[in-house]
Design a protein around this motif. Structure first.
Motif, mmCIF file in Angstrom:
data_model
loop_
_atom_site.group_PDB
_atom_site.id
_atom_site.type_symbol
_atom_site.label_atom_id
_atom_site.label_comp_id
_atom_site.label_asym_id
_atom_site.label_seq_id
_atom_site.Cartn_x
_atom_site.Cartn_y
_atom_site.Cartn_z
ATOM 1 N N LYS A 99 16.588 16.684 -16.008
ATOM 2 C CA LYS A 99 17.530 16.064 -15.075
ATOM 3 C C LYS A 99 16.932 15.994 -13.680
ATOM 4 N N CYS A 100 17.292 14.930 -12.997
ATOM 5 C CA CYS A 100 16.861 14.748 -11.622
ATOM 6 C C CYS A 100 17.805 15.512 -10.693
ATOM 7 N N ILE A 101 17.383 15.663 -9.448
ATOM 8 C CA ILE A 101 18.238 16.313 -8.457
ATOM 9 C C ILE A 101 19.548 15.539 -8.299
ATOM 10 N N CYS A 102 19.465 14.222 -8.475
ATOM 11 C CA CYS A 102 20.654 13.383 -8.325
ATOM 12 C C CYS A 102 21.536 13.436 -9.564
ATOM 13 N N GLY A 103 21.074 14.065 -10.605
ATOM 14 C CA GLY A 103 21.875 14.176 -11.822
ATOM 15 C C GLY A 103 21.485 13.174 -12.893
ATOM 16 N N LEU A 117 10.046 10.094 -13.647
ATOM 17 C CA LEU A 117 10.535 8.913 -12.966
ATOM 18 C C LEU A 117 12.055 8.841 -13.092
ATOM 19 N N CYS A 118 12.695 8.716 -11.938
ATOM 20 C CA CYS A 118 14.149 8.589 -11.901
ATOM 21 C C CYS A 118 14.509 7.159 -11.533
ATOM 22 N N ASP A 119 15.582 6.663 -12.142
ATOM 23 C CA ASP A 119 16.041 5.303 -11.852
ATOM 24 C C ASP A 119 16.365 5.126 -10.372
ATOM 25 N N LYS A 120 16.923 6.174 -9.792
ATOM 26 C CA LYS A 120 17.392 6.076 -8.403
ATOM 27 C C LYS A 120 16.376 6.586 -7.402
ATOM 28 N N CYS A 121 15.744 7.697 -7.731
ATOM 29 C CA CYS A 121 14.875 8.349 -6.753
ATOM 30 C C CYS A 121 13.404 7.950 -6.872
ATOM 31 N N GLY A 122 13.050 7.326 -7.963
ATOM 32 C CA GLY A 122 11.655 6.964 -8.143
ATOM 33 C C GLY A 122 10.873 8.123 -8.722
ATOM 34 N N PRO A 123 9.556 8.082 -8.527
ATOM 35 C CA PRO A 123 8.726 9.144 -9.115
ATOM 36 C C PRO A 123 8.976 10.491 -8.458
ATOM 37 N N ILE A 124 9.029 11.512 -9.267
ATOM 38 C CA ILE A 124 9.270 12.862 -8.765
ATOM 39 C C ILE A 124 8.197 13.788 -9.297
ATOM 40 N N ASN A 125 7.723 14.628 -8.430
ATOM 41 C CA ASN A 125 6.713 15.610 -8.779
ATOM 42 C C ASN A 125 7.203 16.509 -9.900
HETATM 43 ZN ZN LIG Z 1 17.220 10.913 -9.105
#
Ligand SMILES: [Zn+2]
Ligand SMILES: [Zn+2]
Length: 116
Positions: free
Chosen positions: A46-50, A65-73
């Protein structure tokens, strides 16, 4: 005075997300893992945004890769997600079922000679 920035990027050490040992190989997802977990894969993260994250393999290794936040480490993702180490398959021989003595079941009620 010449300022020489230190470069750490070249000697980066990856750690296995399952056991935090030094990662030496990559699993099927391109995630650096230790040799014991080379067949293990990371489940849904899960991303930080959920939102749900998709695992990708990039030039500099695996990332999410998140739909909203983009690439995440990946490190960030592993900080906010619990990664469960897959259960190691044990030798079947070492887990022999205990031989339990079977209680003899004696049924007397049906005994046709039980008459006085
Ligand atoms: Zn996100
Ligand atoms: Zn490991």
């Amino acid at each position: 005075m010449v300022y020489i920035p230190k470069r750490y990027g070249q000697s980066r050490i990856d750690y296995c997300p399952f056991c935090e040992k030094q990662a030496l190989v990559k699993n099927a997802q391109g995630v650096p893992v230790c040799s014991a977990h080379k067949n293990a894969t990371i489940g849904e993260m899960k991303c930080i945004c959920g939102g749900n994250l998709e695992i990708k393999e990039g030039k500099f290794g695996a990332f999410f890769l998140c739909d909203k936040c983009g690439p995440i480490n990946m490190k960030k993702v592993l900080e906010i997600n619990e990664v469960e180490a897959p259960e190691q398959k044990r030798d079947v021989a070492s887990t022999k079922p205990k031989k339990e003595p079977q209680d003899e079941l004696v049924v007397r009620g049906d005994d046709p000679y039980w008459c006085r």
